[in-house]
Write an enzyme that holds these catalytic residues in place. Structure first.
Site, short mmCIF file in Angstrom:
data_model
loop_
_atom_site.label_atom_id
_atom_site.label_comp_id
_atom_site.label_asym_id
_atom_site.label_seq_id
_atom_site.Cartn_x
_atom_site.Cartn_y
_atom_site.Cartn_z
N ALA A 101 -9.41 -2.86 9.66
CA ALA A 101 -8.15 -2.12 9.65
C ALA A 101 -7.80 -1.80 8.21
CB ALA A 101 -7.05 -2.95 10.29
N MET A 102 -6.78 -0.96 8.05
CA MET A 102 -6.43 -0.51 6.71
C MET A 102 -4.92 -0.42 6.56
SD MET A 102 -7.45 0.37 3.74
CE MET A 102 -6.24 0.69 2.48
N GLU A 103 -4.45 -0.97 5.44
CA GLU A 103 -3.02 -1.18 5.22
C GLU A 103 -2.29 0.01 4.62
OE1 GLU A 103 -5.53 -2.78 3.44
OE2 GLU A 103 -4.97 -2.97 1.33
N ASN A 104 -2.73 1.24 4.83
CA ASN A 104 -2.05 2.41 4.27
C ASN A 104 -0.53 2.28 4.43
OD1 ASN A 104 -4.74 3.69 4.29
ND2 ASN A 104 -4.37 3.73 6.51
N HIS A 116 0.04 -7.01 3.71
CA HIS A 116 -0.37 -6.20 2.56
C HIS A 116 0.76 -5.32 2.05
CE1 HIS A 116 -4.52 -6.81 1.56
NE2 HIS A 116 -5.03 -6.42 2.70
N GLU A 122 -6.62 -9.30 -1.53
CA GLU A 122 -7.31 -9.73 -0.32
C GLU A 122 -7.28 -11.25 -0.12
OE1 GLU A 122 -7.63 -7.79 1.88
OE2 GLU A 122 -7.81 -5.81 0.94
N HIS A 155 -2.17 -9.40 8.87
CA HIS A 155 -2.83 -9.16 7.58
C HIS A 155 -2.42 -7.81 7.00
CE1 HIS A 155 -6.29 -9.60 4.72
NE2 HIS A 155 -6.23 -8.28 4.76
N GLU A 156 -2.54 -6.78 7.81
CA GLU A 156 -2.22 -5.44 7.29
C GLU A 156 -0.74 -5.33 6.99
OE1 GLU A 156 -4.84 -4.09 6.44
OE2 GLU A 156 -6.19 -5.17 7.78
N1 B3K Z 1 -8.15 -3.20 2.63
C1 B3K Z 1 -8.95 -2.88 3.78
C2 B3K Z 1 -10.42 -2.88 3.52
C3 B3K Z 1 -10.94 -1.60 2.96
C4 B3K Z 1 -12.45 -1.64 2.92
C5 B3K Z 1 -13.03 -0.48 2.20
N2 B3K Z 1 -14.46 -0.46 2.26
C6 B3K Z 1 -8.69 -3.81 4.91
C7 B3K Z 1 -8.01 -5.08 4.60
O1 B3K Z 1 -8.52 -5.92 3.89
O2 B3K Z 1 -6.91 -5.25 5.02
ZN ZN Z 2 -6.86 -6.96 3.37
#
Ligand code: B3K
Ligand code: ZN
Length: 865
Positions: free
Chosen positions: A263-266, A302, A321, A298-299
């Site tokens: 997943a990604m924390e945009n 962040h 992280e 987690h996200e």
């Molecule tokens: N920050 C993203 C991971 C991005 C990976 C790029 N290859 C997910 C996370 O750690 O929450």
């Molecule tokens: Zn992360």
């Protein structure tokens, strides 16, 4: 694919950006056949840096127009840079580029998945969208306007708040989003798709209302409530534990089936792999439910640790992280079962991070160099990084840690900072000197701590002498290792006053306990207080005592693991020498006592305690790994326990039958885990009756946890039997339209013990259920096979050749996923020379492939080096 000479980037070469970007206005015109991206950047020179040309990052962009202050300017372009000289101090740069998201198989930047368009920008995907200073220390305020066909892409999302929207000619529509928070480009996101949405709200402690939304593919709304509840729980938890409130008006999660990682924390618009959103009891296991809690949290976490305070450069990745994993671990422990959460964390660390730290990709939690940053989203940066944060908390206490977090945000909110900045805040708040501790950030390798105990009856003292070594470190200087200990009497009582945290700071150091009447049993590294390998010459009796009496559940479990490891490793040697393994009755007795005391000790704990250490963890303790003997030895111990404890396993299996409707609660999950463990042991006997039992378990299951447990048992049956194929067919027949369940079906087969597993996996690569373009499918079928120690490391080299072929299939299509596959070879040098020759051949074949992607090249070069 262009052949590039991979360049190594060094932490020591960091320099501040020569230009800053205050605001970014983006316009996306999404059309069939391509997307046009217009970017308007309000820029200025960084006064702190000597004057120099502007060099923007880009990747696979087709440049249509470039203006500065609305005038065409000369620029020079390469595949990855766009350079403009002679710029004023303050200016507006406008670029227009064309990109082709439909052909973006790397799933980095803007790409297409079944239900629309999605982005992934971390680490360096934003440069695949527009020309930019794509580095985390350039933070800007963004707006994004999206235009797309209204019927096909009714949902248009970006970070921040929706500010305007409308219809356009030809059935198209548009929407504009504005993000009030400054952010680095890697946190940018947009989504255009046909998606269903589950909405809810969250009231923050200070009374603000946050609009929550989870977007999923049409028809999947009934699989969203668990993720929504997890989000609300994490928001509340972060307020209570760290005093951190959500700063957003809108917090959105979008699930997508094609995604390289979890997943990604945009900022305000998290994009998730469906695997960490979708759950319903009939399609998701207890472990899935718990993972969703952790990843959603987690996200969300962040948003403070990563987004409000971000990384100065990618070497600092563990800053966000490691800290955020620690936070999600603590959340998971509070939400579920603290004892078993810790045990699972350590099991995971030993299965993945310890081998990484002992292999060719070893790196400190803050690497000092990289070729491709995507190769460093590793278990070292994440999980060992979290252990380092946990040690900080152990050293200064929970309150000190909380004060340190407060200080960190007070100093650095809105900034892009380094690991030193974080530790300095912890030091300032606690008064603790972390100078020596910083070695954890700078040295690779797992430290080994050897402990000797000496009892002196005359002076009534007990002395623990600890010696630390780390052969992977660049020098022999010791680090600071917190070792939590307690001493036990031989009746199992904890000796009062002996619970302490030893600070091991020297290479060798002694710690004396006074007023000790008789030789005690030391319990060392309680709660796994440091990510080290600890050796103490325990007798089986001492370990049995700790397993039965240690009040720290982690170390009770650890004692059982030590007992089992010794037995399996001895048996491996015996089997390799053509002898039969010997199993002491005391181990069976200890296992029996665990089963008998499950009500008091907790079913979840007992299930963990009776799970033998995994093959890859055990392999780390062997000088040369004989995967066949190891596999045979571990399974022989399982079978021995099954024979000796058949009655106990059967009784408990019956006693733990469900009494209430399914809920993913930790209490129920613990019961299911233990019941399914009993089923697994019983099935080791492999009789007509045990097969019937497994089939009955499979068919009667009203939830995926139980159904999948039965399937996993059945796919391991070695003799040809109708049950195995019947279960596989029934499972696929029922679930073929649930992509995530199909992944389970693939993984059950790729991780099977059966000798024909490679043949099965090869056949499955041509099955309609498999799609090499979908990362989840590749992980389930291919990478999981690569982690199947005995089958991947087949003596004839067939496993190596197979994985090498798949890496080459994928390296250009999706370098990140291919590179993860290449990591299957990390431990090839631990095997015998014949296997090594096959592995080398496979690795060289990959390395010598013309135009190999940089990601894969870095991994195979290091593996061969
Ligand atoms: N920050 C993203 C991971 C991005 C990976 C790029 N290859 C997910 C996370 O750690 O929450
Ligand atoms: Zn992360």
């Amino acid at each position: 694919m262009k052949t590039t000479t991979p360049q190594t980037v060094y932490l020591k070469d960091y320099t501040a950006p020569a230009y800053l970007i205050d605001t970014v206005d983006l316009d996306f015109n999404i059309e069939t056949g391509g997307t046009t991206v217009s970017a308007t950047l309000a820029m200025r020179r960084n006064p702190a840096v000597p004057a120099q040309p502007l060099v923007l990052d880009g990747d696979e962009l087709k440049t249509l127009n470039v203006t500065v202050n609305r005038k065409k300017v000369p620029f020079s372009e390469t595949a990855s840079t766009l350079t403009i000289a002679d710029l004023p101090d303050v200016f507006t740069l406008e670029t227009v580029v064309r990109i082709d998201p439909d052909k973006n198989t790397r799933l980095s930047g803007l790409y297409r998945s079944a239900d629309g368009y999605f982005t992934q920008c971390e680490a360096q995907g934003f440069r695949r969208i527009t020309w930019f200073l794509d580095r985390p220390d350039v933070m800007s305020t963004y707006t994004a306007t999206l235009h797309a066909d209204k019927a096909t892409y009714p949902v248009l999302l970006a970070n921040g708040n929706p500010v305007a929207a409308g219809d356009e000619a030809d059935g198209r529509h548009w929407a504009k989003w504005a993000d009030p928070f400054k952010k680095p480009a890697y946190l940018f996101a947009l989504v255009a798709g046909k998606l269903d949405v589950l909405k809810d709200t969250f009231q923050t402690a200070s009374g603000r209302s946050v609009q929550l939304a989870i977007y999923v593919e049409p028809g999947k709304l009934d699989q969203c409530p668990h993720a929504m509840a997890a989000l609300q729980k994490s928001m509340k938890w972060d307020e209570e534990r760290f005093g951190l409130e959500c700063d957003l008006d809108h917090y959105m999660i979008v699930a997508v089936g094609d995604f390289n990682m979890g997943a990604m924390e945009n900022k305000g618009l998290n994009i998730f792999n469906t695997k960490y959103v979708l759950a319903r009891s009939d399609v998701a296991t207890d472990v899935d439910f718990e993972n969703i809690d952790r990843v959603v949290a987690h996200e969300y976490f962040h948003n403070w640790t990563g987004n409000r305070v971000t990384c100065r450069d990618w070497f600092q990745l563990s800053l966000k992280e490691g800290l955020t994993v620690f936070r999600d671990q603590e959340f998971g422990a509070d939400l579920h079962n603290r004892q078993t959460a810790r045990i699972r964390e350590v099991r995971g660390l030993r299965a993945a991070q310890f081998p990484e730290d002992a292999g060719p990709m070893a790196h400190p939690i803050r690497p000092s160099s990289f070729v491709e940053i995507n190769n460093f989203y590793t278990s070292t940066v994440y999980e060992k990084g979290a252990e380092v944060i946990r040690m900080i908390q152990t050293l200064i206490g929970r309150d000190g840690f909380r004060a340190g977090m407060d200080e960190y945000f007070r100093r650095h909110d809105g900034q892009a900072v380094t690991c030193e900045d974080f530790v300095a805040a912890m030091a300032a708040a606690s008064g603790f000197d972390f100078t020596q501790f910083m070695r954890w950030y700078n040295q690779p390798g797992t430290p080994h701590v050897t402990v000797d105990g000496f009892f002196d009856g005359e002076s009534k003292t007990y002395t623990l002498t600890c010696t630390q070594t780390n052969p992977r470190a660049s020098d022999e200087a010791p680090t600071l290792i917190p070792i939590r200990v307690a001493l036990f009497a031989d009746n199992g009582d904890l000796l009062p006053g002996t619970e302490r945290t030893l600070h091991l700071t020297a290479t060798t150091q002694s710690f004396v306990f006074n007023d000790i009447a008789a030789e005690p049993v030391p319990s060392l590294l309680r709660d796994f207080s440091a990510p080290v390998v600890l050796d103490f010459d325990y007798t089986p009796e001492q370990l049995t005592l700790l397993l039965a009496h240690e009040s720290d559940p982690f170390n009770a479990w650890e004692a059982g693991q030590r007992l089992a490891s010794t037995l399996i490793l001895d048996a491996t040697a015996a089997i390799a020498a053509g002898q039969a393994p010997v199993w002491p009755a005391s181990f069976v007795d200890a296992a029996r006592r665990l089963l008998q005391t499950q009500a008091e000790r907790g079913a979840a704990f007992v299930a963990e305690a009776l799970t033998l250490p995994g093959e890859s963890t055990l392999a780390e303790a062997m000088a040369i790994v004989d995967p066949d003997a190891l596999h045979a030895a571990r399974n022989a111990l399982r079978k021995h326990l099954a024979e000796q404890l058949e009655g106990e396993f059967s009784d408990l299996y019956a006693a733990l039958a469900p009494t209430a409707a399914y809920a993913p609660s930790s209490e129920q999950a613990g019961r299911r885990a233990l019941r399914n463990l009993c089923l697994g042991y019983i099935a080791e006997l492999d009789t007509a009756a045990t097969r019937r039992l497994a089939m009955q378990h499979f068919h009667q299951a009203d939830n995926m946890t139980d159904q999948f447990a039965a399937l996993s048992v059945l796919v391991n049956i070695i003799d040809d039997c109708p049950e195995r194929l019947a279960a596989l067919d029934a499972f696929y027949g029922r679930w073929q339209h649930e992509a995530l369940v199909v992944d389970k079906w693939l993984q059950a087969q790729s991780t099977s013990r059966r000798p024909d597993t490679l043949r099965t996996v090869t056949t499955l690569t041509a099955h309609p259920a498999f799609d090499i373009g979908n990362p989840n499918k590749v992980y389930a079928l291919i990478r999981a096979f690569g982690a199947n120690l005995v089958r991947f490391n087949a003596a004839d080299g067939s496993g190596y050749a197979f994985i090498a072929d798949r890496i080459l299939d994928l390296h250009d299509k999706n370098p990140q996923v291919a590179s993860r596959l290449a990591r299957c070879f990390d431990r090839w040098k631990k095997f015998d020379t014949a296997r090594q020759a096959y592995a080398r051949q496979a690795l060289e074949r990959v390395r010598d492939h013309a135009g190999l992607s940089r990601d894969v090249l870095e991994v195979v070069t290091r593996a061969l080096g």
